[in-house]
Design a protein around this motif. Sequence first.
Motif, short mmCIF file in Angstrom:
data_model
loop_
_atom_site.label_atom_id
_atom_site.label_comp_id
_atom_site.label_asym_id
_atom_site.label_seq_id
_atom_site.Cartn_x
_atom_site.Cartn_y
_atom_site.Cartn_z
N LEU A 51 0.78 -1.16 0.09
CA LEU A 51 0.13 0.01 -0.05
C LEU A 51 0.93 1.27 0.19
CD1 LEU A 51 -2.50 -1.12 2.58
CD2 LEU A 51 -2.84 -0.73 0.20
N PRO A 52 0.21 2.56 -0.59
CA PRO A 52 1.26 3.47 -0.51
C PRO A 52 1.47 4.00 0.80
CG PRO A 52 -1.17 3.97 -1.21
CD PRO A 52 -1.07 2.66 -1.14
N SER A 53 2.71 4.94 1.25
CA SER A 53 2.99 5.19 2.42
C SER A 53 1.98 6.04 2.93
CB SER A 53 4.23 5.81 2.53
OG SER A 53 4.44 6.85 1.73
N SER A 54 0.98 6.88 2.41
CA SER A 54 0.16 7.75 2.71
C SER A 54 -1.04 6.92 3.44
CB SER A 54 -0.44 8.59 1.52
OG SER A 54 -1.21 7.57 0.58
N ASP A 58 -2.79 8.70 6.83
CA ASP A 58 -4.04 8.92 7.07
C ASP A 58 -4.77 8.20 8.25
OD1 ASP A 58 -3.99 10.30 4.56
OD2 ASP A 58 -4.61 8.81 3.34
N PHE A 59 -4.27 7.12 8.46
CA PHE A 59 -4.77 6.05 9.62
C PHE A 59 -4.51 6.87 10.85
CE2 PHE A 59 -4.34 2.85 12.82
CZ PHE A 59 -5.56 1.99 12.46
N MET A 60 -3.22 7.40 10.99
CA MET A 60 -2.79 8.13 12.10
C MET A 60 -3.63 9.35 12.36
SD MET A 60 -1.23 8.48 14.93
CE MET A 60 0.52 7.88 15.11
N THR A 61 -4.11 10.06 11.42
CA THR A 61 -5.25 11.37 11.39
C THR A 61 -6.38 10.83 11.87
OG1 THR A 61 -4.35 12.17 9.21
CG2 THR A 61 -6.20 13.00 10.09
N ILE A 62 -6.86 9.65 11.44
CA ILE A 62 -8.32 9.46 12.32
C ILE A 62 -8.03 8.95 13.64
CG2 ILE A 62 -10.08 7.49 12.21
CD1 ILE A 62 -9.25 7.28 9.14
N THR A 63 -6.80 8.09 14.06
CA THR A 63 -6.42 7.87 15.47
C THR A 63 -6.49 9.14 16.24
OG1 THR A 63 -5.19 6.07 14.74
CG2 THR A 63 -4.80 7.00 16.92
N VAL A 64 -5.82 10.29 15.84
CA VAL A 64 -5.69 11.48 16.47
C VAL A 64 -7.32 12.04 16.87
CG1 VAL A 64 -5.03 13.80 16.40
CG2 VAL A 64 -3.48 12.10 15.72
N SER A 65 -8.13 11.85 15.64
CA SER A 65 -9.55 12.54 16.03
C SER A 65 -10.18 11.48 17.05
CB SER A 65 -10.21 12.10 14.61
OG SER A 65 -9.57 13.12 13.42
N HIS A 66 -10.04 10.31 16.88
CA HIS A 66 -10.67 9.50 17.98
C HIS A 66 -10.14 9.81 19.45
CE1 HIS A 66 -11.62 5.76 14.90
NE2 HIS A 66 -12.47 7.02 14.93
N ARG A 67 -8.75 10.41 19.39
CA ARG A 67 -8.31 10.95 20.83
C ARG A 67 -9.22 12.13 21.23
NH1 ARG A 67 -2.83 13.38 19.95
NH2 ARG A 67 -2.19 11.33 19.08
N GLY A 98 8.92 -0.11 6.18
CA GLY A 98 9.66 0.84 6.65
C GLY A 98 9.12 1.79 7.62
N ALA A 99 9.48 2.97 7.30
CA ALA A 99 8.85 4.20 8.25
C ALA A 99 7.24 4.29 8.25
CB ALA A 99 9.34 5.45 7.81
N SER A 100 6.77 3.95 6.88
CA SER A 100 5.16 3.97 7.17
C SER A 100 4.88 2.74 8.00
CB SER A 100 4.70 3.72 5.66
OG SER A 100 5.33 2.61 5.07
N LYS A 101 5.48 1.81 8.01
CA LYS A 101 4.86 0.54 8.78
C LYS A 101 5.07 0.80 10.21
CE LYS A 101 5.11 -4.54 9.60
NZ LYS A 101 5.69 -5.68 9.02
N THR A 102 5.97 1.49 10.61
CA THR A 102 6.40 1.99 11.90
C THR A 102 5.33 2.82 12.44
OG1 THR A 102 8.91 1.47 11.76
CG2 THR A 102 8.07 3.20 13.65
N LEU A 103 5.02 4.03 11.53
CA LEU A 103 4.03 5.06 12.08
C LEU A 103 2.77 4.29 12.17
CD1 LEU A 103 3.11 7.99 12.33
CD2 LEU A 103 2.78 7.84 10.03
#
Length: 360
Positions: A51-54, A58-67, A98-103
């Motif tokens: 999948l693209p690194s974006s 995008d997943f983290m953006t939703i996580t922050v919104s839930h927070r 890589g970095a996207s998987k870590t994020l």
Amino acid sequence: METLFKRPITELGFTPPWSPEASSSQSGRVGSADANHAIGQRIFGATPPSLPSSVATDFMTITVSHRHLYWAVPAARLHRSVAEHAQLGLELLPQLTGASKTLLAKALSESSLLAGRLEFFDLQQPELAQPSFVIALQAAHEGGDSLLGAATLAHMAFAPAFSGDASRAEEARERIRAARAFARRGGANAEMVAWLDAVEAEVETRFGDTRRALNLVHHAEETYQEHDAETQPSPAWLDWFSPIRLAGFKGNTLMVAGRGREARETLEEVLSDLPEEEVKQRSIYLSDAAAASILENNPERACQFLEEALDAVGRNWYATAMDRIKTVRQSLRQWDSLPAVRSLDERLYDWHTTVSSFVG
């Protein structure tokens, strides 16, 4: 386990739930909306499509919104969204590198931790929270985030502490020790250390050692004085703790220790300083202030605090607070004939509160 045995988890006979080799027969869960709460579905093929690194961003953006939504949205509604989001993260993780998987792993850990918090504190379903916390811990490891691991382990200490089973004291303390080890490994700042002190104080209070609990609170207060938010900022997800919250821990411990006046005065200061939007915590502190008033043999004031707590619960349902309100009400039995107590019962057992206590 990898740290303990110095071998990869796969060599120890375990398969992470996001692994391509994970089979559908493995049945953990992160708090998904369905009855079985399966933690993952089988991912077919030796190499999942990338999948693209974006996707991770995008997943983290939703996580922050839930927070952010946690403090305003009813728990039952938010839980469904958070649990499904965490499930999605499990399915996406093996498709990134890589970095996207870590994020994504860090975001998954935070989402699973939030699911567990909702299940344990808001919905009072500890049997669902434990698997969510396990996923949060595994994802924190995958993301290399020791502080998220520490936060998760500290939350895992609440289950034995809240169980009422004295034989589980060492289980809770062991999890706190593990949380502190992870915090040191992650270079935790003063605020994080103070929060761990507060959690341990809660654990010790639950198991009756209020002397040690108050010592821990005192240490947390001293540690907080060293906190510099500009030079040592806390993780963004550590939004459940503050000096006001620490004072709330202190008030509860003083109350359990039988020091009613000190507890009430401390909690009244907390309530006056608490931001208006923190409705959930307000209901907890009001309940504790009511319990402190009972220690002072002032049932009328206790009833006033409990009615205010019911107002707060009515605005934002919080199962932990409702349980505490009912516990304090039991302490008013000798004053059952008082008009204030009868009025409280009318509120406590009206249609809205009674139905909400069963459906959550």
